[in-house]
Write a protein that holds these residues in place. Sequence first.
Motif, PDB file in Angstrom:
ATOM      1  N   LEU A  22       0.828  -1.218   0.000  1.00 22.66           N
ATOM      2  CA  LEU A  22       0.000   0.000   0.000  1.00 22.66           C
ATOM      3  C   LEU A  22       0.861   1.266   0.000  1.00 22.66           C
ATOM      4  O   LEU A  22       0.516   2.259  -0.634  1.00 22.66           O
ATOM      5  N   TRP A  23       1.983   1.222   0.703  1.00 23.61           N
ATOM      6  CA  TRP A  23       2.869   2.391   0.775  1.00 23.61           C
ATOM      7  C   TRP A  23       3.428   2.681  -0.624  1.00 23.61           C
ATOM      8  O   TRP A  23       3.541   3.817  -1.042  1.00 23.61           O
ATOM      9  N   VAL A  24       3.800   1.617  -1.320  1.00 22.04           N
ATOM     10  CA  VAL A  24       4.349   1.783  -2.666  1.00 22.04           C
ATOM     11  C   VAL A  24       3.290   2.392  -3.579  1.00 22.04           C
ATOM     12  O   VAL A  24       3.544   3.352  -4.306  1.00 22.04           O
ATOM     13  N   LEU A  25       2.089   1.821  -3.522  1.00 20.65           N
ATOM     14  CA  LEU A  25       1.034   2.295  -4.421  1.00 20.65           C
ATOM     15  C   LEU A  25       0.724   3.763  -4.183  1.00 20.65           C
ATOM     16  O   LEU A  25       0.735   4.570  -5.118  1.00 20.65           O
ATOM     17  N   ARG A  26       0.466   4.100  -2.940  1.00 26.37           N
ATOM     18  CA  ARG A  26      -0.005   5.461  -2.648  1.00 26.37           C
ATOM     19  C   ARG A  26       1.131   6.487  -2.642  1.00 26.37           C
ATOM     20  O   ARG A  26       1.006   7.555  -3.233  1.00 26.37           O
ATOM     21  N   ASP A  27       2.216   6.159  -1.943  1.00 27.07           N
ATOM     22  CA  ASP A  27       3.243   7.176  -1.708  1.00 27.07           C
ATOM     23  C   ASP A  27       4.266   7.261  -2.839  1.00 27.07           C
ATOM     24  O   ASP A  27       4.790   8.341  -3.109  1.00 27.07           O
ATOM     25  N   LEU A  28       4.564   6.116  -3.465  1.00 27.80           N
ATOM     26  CA  LEU A  28       5.600   6.142  -4.503  1.00 27.80           C
ATOM     27  C   LEU A  28       5.019   6.175  -5.904  1.00 27.80           C
ATOM     28  O   LEU A  28       5.613   6.750  -6.811  1.00 27.80           O
ATOM     29  N   MET A  29       3.860   5.546  -6.097  1.00 30.77           N
ATOM     30  CA  MET A  29       3.296   5.463  -7.447  1.00 30.77           C
ATOM     31  C   MET A  29       2.176   6.476  -7.675  1.00 30.77           C
ATOM     32  O   MET A  29       1.698   6.632  -8.797  1.00 30.77           O
ATOM     33  N   GLY A  30       1.695   7.098  -6.618  1.00 35.10           N
ATOM     34  CA  GLY A  30       0.595   8.053  -6.772  1.00 35.10           C
ATOM     35  C   GLY A  30      -0.730   7.398  -7.093  1.00 35.10           C
ATOM     36  O   GLY A  30      -1.650   8.049  -7.596  1.00 35.10           O
ATOM     37  N   LEU A  31      -0.830   6.097  -6.809  1.00 34.17           N
ATOM     38  CA  LEU A  31      -2.094   5.375  -7.060  1.00 34.17           C
ATOM     39  C   LEU A  31      -2.890   5.393  -5.751  1.00 34.17           C
ATOM     40  O   LEU A  31      -2.703   4.545  -4.880  1.00 34.17           O
ATOM     41  N   THR A  32      -3.754   6.359  -5.607  1.00 37.66           N
ATOM     42  CA  THR A  32      -4.407   6.580  -4.322  1.00 37.66           C
ATOM     43  C   THR A  32      -5.807   5.978  -4.235  1.00 37.66           C
ATOM     44  O   THR A  32      -6.549   6.265  -3.292  1.00 37.66           O
ATOM     45  N   GLY A  33      -6.165   5.129  -5.202  1.00 34.38           N
ATOM     46  CA  GLY A  33      -7.477   4.464  -5.140  1.00 34.38           C
ATOM     47  C   GLY A  33      -7.579   3.554  -3.933  1.00 34.38           C
ATOM     48  O   GLY A  33      -8.578   3.573  -3.199  1.00 34.38           O
ATOM     49  N   ALA A  34      -6.567   2.743  -3.703  1.00 30.50           N
ATOM     50  CA  ALA A  34      -6.545   1.890  -2.508  1.00 30.50           C
ATOM     51  C   ALA A  34      -6.300   2.793  -1.306  1.00 30.50           C
ATOM     52  O   ALA A  34      -5.420   3.650  -1.329  1.00 30.50           O
ATOM     53  N   LYS A  35      -7.104   2.599  -0.265  1.00 34.98           N
ATOM     54  CA  LYS A  35      -7.063   3.516   0.872  1.00 34.98           C
ATOM     55  C   LYS A  35      -6.390   2.889   2.102  1.00 34.98           C
ATOM     56  O   LYS A  35      -6.425   1.672   2.279  1.00 34.98           O
ATOM     57  N   TYR A  36      -5.847   3.758   2.943  1.00 38.37           N
ATOM     58  CA  TYR A  36      -5.332   3.316   4.234  1.00 38.37           C
ATOM     59  C   TYR A  36      -6.455   3.455   5.257  1.00 38.37           C
ATOM     60  O   TYR A  36      -6.947   4.560   5.507  1.00 38.37           O
ATOM     61  N   GLY A  37      -6.882   2.334   5.806  1.00 40.41           N
ATOM     62  CA  GLY A  37      -7.930   2.379   6.835  1.00 40.41           C
ATOM     63  C   GLY A  37      -7.347   1.977   8.173  1.00 40.41           C
ATOM     64  O   GLY A  37      -6.944   2.807   8.975  1.00 40.41           O
ATOM     65  N   CYS A  38      -7.276   0.674   8.391  1.00 40.09           N
ATOM     66  CA  CYS A  38      -6.811   0.173   9.691  1.00 40.09           C
ATOM     67  C   CYS A  38      -5.310  -0.107   9.706  1.00 40.09           C
ATOM     68  O   CYS A  38      -4.666  -0.029  10.748  1.00 40.09           O
ATOM     69  N   GLY A  39      -4.761  -0.462   8.577  1.00 39.79           N
ATOM     70  CA  GLY A  39      -3.339  -0.803   8.500  1.00 39.79           C
ATOM     71  C   GLY A  39      -2.993  -2.178   9.045  1.00 39.79           C
ATOM     72  O   GLY A  39      -1.824  -2.549   9.089  1.00 39.79           O
ATOM     73  N   ILE A  40      -3.989  -2.931   9.453  1.00 44.94           N
ATOM     74  CA  ILE A  40      -3.715  -4.256  10.039  1.00 44.94           C
ATOM     75  C   ILE A  40      -4.553  -5.358   9.378  1.00 44.94           C
ATOM     76  O   ILE A  40      -4.840  -6.374   9.989  1.00 44.94           O
ATOM     77  N   GLY A  41      -4.954  -5.140   8.168  1.00 39.42           N
ATOM     78  CA  GLY A  41      -5.632  -6.204   7.429  1.00 39.42           C
ATOM     79  C   GLY A  41      -7.049  -6.511   7.876  1.00 39.42           C
ATOM     80  O   GLY A  41      -7.556  -7.598   7.615  1.00 39.42           O
ATOM     81  N   GLN A  42      -7.716  -5.535   8.511  1.00 46.74           N
ATOM     82  CA  GLN A  42      -9.042  -5.811   9.053  1.00 46.74           C
ATOM     83  C   GLN A  42     -10.192  -5.130   8.308  1.00 46.74           C
ATOM     84  O   GLN A  42     -11.323  -5.601   8.378  1.00 46.74           O
ATOM     85  N   CYS A  43      -9.931  -4.016   7.621  1.00 49.70           N
ATOM     86  CA  CYS A  43     -11.069  -3.228   7.105  1.00 49.70           C
ATOM     87  C   CYS A  43     -11.312  -3.392   5.605  1.00 49.70           C
ATOM     88  O   CYS A  43     -12.385  -3.090   5.120  1.00 49.70           O
ATOM     89  N   GLY A  44     -10.296  -3.802   4.856  1.00 54.93           N
ATOM     90  CA  GLY A  44     -10.458  -4.030   3.416  1.00 54.93           C
ATOM     91  C   GLY A  44     -10.316  -2.797   2.538  1.00 54.93           C
ATOM     92  O   GLY A  44     -10.383  -2.908   1.317  1.00 54.93           O
ATOM     93  N   ALA A  45     -10.100  -1.619   3.128  1.00 56.30           N
ATOM     94  CA  ALA A  45     -10.036  -0.390   2.315  1.00 56.30           C
ATOM     95  C   ALA A  45      -8.870  -0.387   1.335  1.00 56.30           C
ATOM     96  O   ALA A  45      -8.910   0.300   0.323  1.00 56.30           O
ATOM     97  N   CYS A  46      -7.845  -1.159   1.633  1.00 52.94           N
ATOM     98  CA  CYS A  46      -6.607  -1.155   0.830  1.00 52.94           C
ATOM     99  C   CYS A  46      -6.568  -2.280  -0.197  1.00 52.94           C
ATOM    100  O   CYS A  46      -5.511  -2.550  -0.765  1.00 52.94           O
ATOM    101  N   THR A  47      -7.705  -2.931  -0.457  1.00 53.25           N
ATOM    102  CA  THR A  47      -7.705  -4.148  -1.279  1.00 53.25           C
ATOM    103  C   THR A  47      -7.337  -3.872  -2.743  1.00 53.25           C
ATOM    104  O   THR A  47      -7.887  -2.975  -3.382  1.00 53.25           O
ATOM    105  N   VAL A  48      -6.403  -4.657  -3.241  1.00 55.00           N
ATOM    106  CA  VAL A  48      -6.033  -4.662  -4.666  1.00 55.00           C
ATOM    107  C   VAL A  48      -5.979  -6.127  -5.100  1.00 55.00           C
ATOM    108  O   VAL A  48      -6.178  -7.032  -4.280  1.00 55.00           O
ATOM    109  N   HIS A  49      -5.709  -6.368  -6.371  1.00 53.66           N
ATOM    110  CA  HIS A  49      -5.565  -7.747  -6.848  1.00 53.66           C
ATOM    111  C   HIS A  49      -4.088  -8.106  -6.976  1.00 53.66           C
ATOM    112  O   HIS A  49      -3.291  -7.302  -7.486  1.00 53.66           O
TER     113      HIS A  49
END
Length: 154
Positions: A22-49
């Motif tokens: 998620l850090w790579v996608l959002r911070d390095l690639m500028g792909l901000t569709g995947a979101k940071y929610g809980c950061g511990i794999g519980q909320c699903g906001a950061c889901t990609v394939h």
Amino acid sequence: MVILTINNKTVELDISEDMPLLWVLRDLMGLTGAKYGCGIGQCGACTVHVDGKPVKSCSLPVGEIGKSSVITIEGLGNDPVAQKLLGGWVEKQPTQCGYCQPGQIMTALALLHEHERPTKEEINRALSNHICRCGTYQRVRNAIKVAIGSTDDE
Ligand code: FES
Ligand code: FES
């Protein structure tokens, strides 16, 4: 050096293999569709394939990805199943604040790639680990039903 394939492009990154995807996608690639929610794999906001499977990118170190293909919501392109799914979203308008929706869409898309017409139980199971603070759960399910040609709203 970490080499990743993201949205069908190869990128070389001078980063630690421990860095979560998620850090790579959002911070390095500028792909901000995947979101940071809980950061511990519980909320699903950061889901990609990753190789077509829904994965919580906040909890996946890039060193574990290897040659697998990462697709984010920005990389859906002309995927006809995605277009149908997004059509369901347009028709049923489940989005409120929107924060959880990219993750829910990516999980729903992986489900529809696997099952053309999933049952209600399969839809519920697939989406069970997504948290929506706006409470859009039923409308999300109705959007998926539109995508699979069901008019069975609840
Ligand atoms: S931010 Fe990844 S599961 Fe919540
Ligand atoms: S639409 Fe707001 S968190 Fe789901």
